[in-house]
Design a protein around this motif. Structure first.
Motif, mmCIF file in Angstrom:
data_model
loop_
_atom_site.group_PDB
_atom_site.id
_atom_site.type_symbol
_atom_site.label_atom_id
_atom_site.label_comp_id
_atom_site.label_asym_id
_atom_site.label_seq_id
_atom_site.Cartn_x
_atom_site.Cartn_y
_atom_site.Cartn_z
ATOM 1 N N UNK A 9 0.827 -1.218 0.000
ATOM 2 C CA UNK A 9 0.000 0.000 0.000
ATOM 3 C C UNK A 9 0.859 1.264 0.000
ATOM 4 N N UNK A 10 0.370 2.304 -0.632
ATOM 5 C CA UNK A 10 1.073 3.580 -0.678
ATOM 6 C C UNK A 10 1.422 4.057 0.731
ATOM 7 N N UNK A 11 0.514 3.877 1.683
ATOM 8 C CA UNK A 11 0.780 4.325 3.053
ATOM 9 C C UNK A 11 2.009 3.646 3.640
ATOM 10 N N UNK A 12 2.280 2.421 3.258
ATOM 11 C CA UNK A 12 3.467 1.727 3.755
ATOM 12 C C UNK A 12 4.745 2.367 3.213
ATOM 13 N N UNK A 13 4.719 2.769 1.940
ATOM 14 C CA UNK A 13 5.878 3.470 1.380
ATOM 15 C C UNK A 13 6.115 4.782 2.123
ATOM 16 N N UNK A 14 5.041 5.474 2.458
ATOM 17 C CA UNK A 14 5.178 6.724 3.213
ATOM 18 C C UNK A 14 5.769 6.436 4.588
#
Length: 135
Positions: A9-14
């Motif tokens: 998920x994008x949130x994990x990259x953040x």
């Protein structure tokens, strides 16, 4: 999302790239709030990162904001959320968007707000921010 051959998920990259993240978990009942924050708290805990969970008090959709509810209800949801989120090492604090709308909730007064249970208050679109412990 896939980046450099890694899909997550994008949130994990953040979360991978910051020390602390604020999740705008804009729901106004406890079960969606808990389920919306869970993945972020678990992932951030695995990386020793911190997470603030934010609630909305502005003019948004009816299931998103606490705007039409009273401060006593919001405070009860904050207490339930904190009780659940405290099980995760990543949980740092609760934030409320925003101060002006929060202050306009019915019943906002010192008898409702527990001074032993502080939270961050953020004022978007304002030249001044209130920071935790900034007196």
């Amino acid at each position: 999302m896939t980046r450099n051959g890694v899909t997550k998920p994008l949130s994990h990259f953040v979360i991978d790239n910051v020390d602390k993240v604020t999740i705008m978990d804009y729901q106004n009942t406890i079960n969606p709030i808990l389920s919306g924050a869970l993945d972020h708290l678990v992932y951030a805990s695995s990386l020793n990162k911190k997470v603030t969970i934010a609630f909305e008090t502005g003019p948004e959709g009816p299931t998103v904001t606490f705007k039409t509810m009273n401060a006593t209800y919001l405070e009860s949801i904050i207490a339930l959320a904190k009780a659940n989120f405290s099980a995760y090492a990543s949980f740092d604090s609760i934030a409320i968007h925003d101060y002006n709308n929060y202050n306009n909730l019915s019943e906002v007064n010192t008898s409702v707000i527990d001074p032993a249970n502080p939270r961050d208050l953020y004022m978007w679109y304002e030249p001044v921010a209130i920071l935790p412990g900034a007196g």
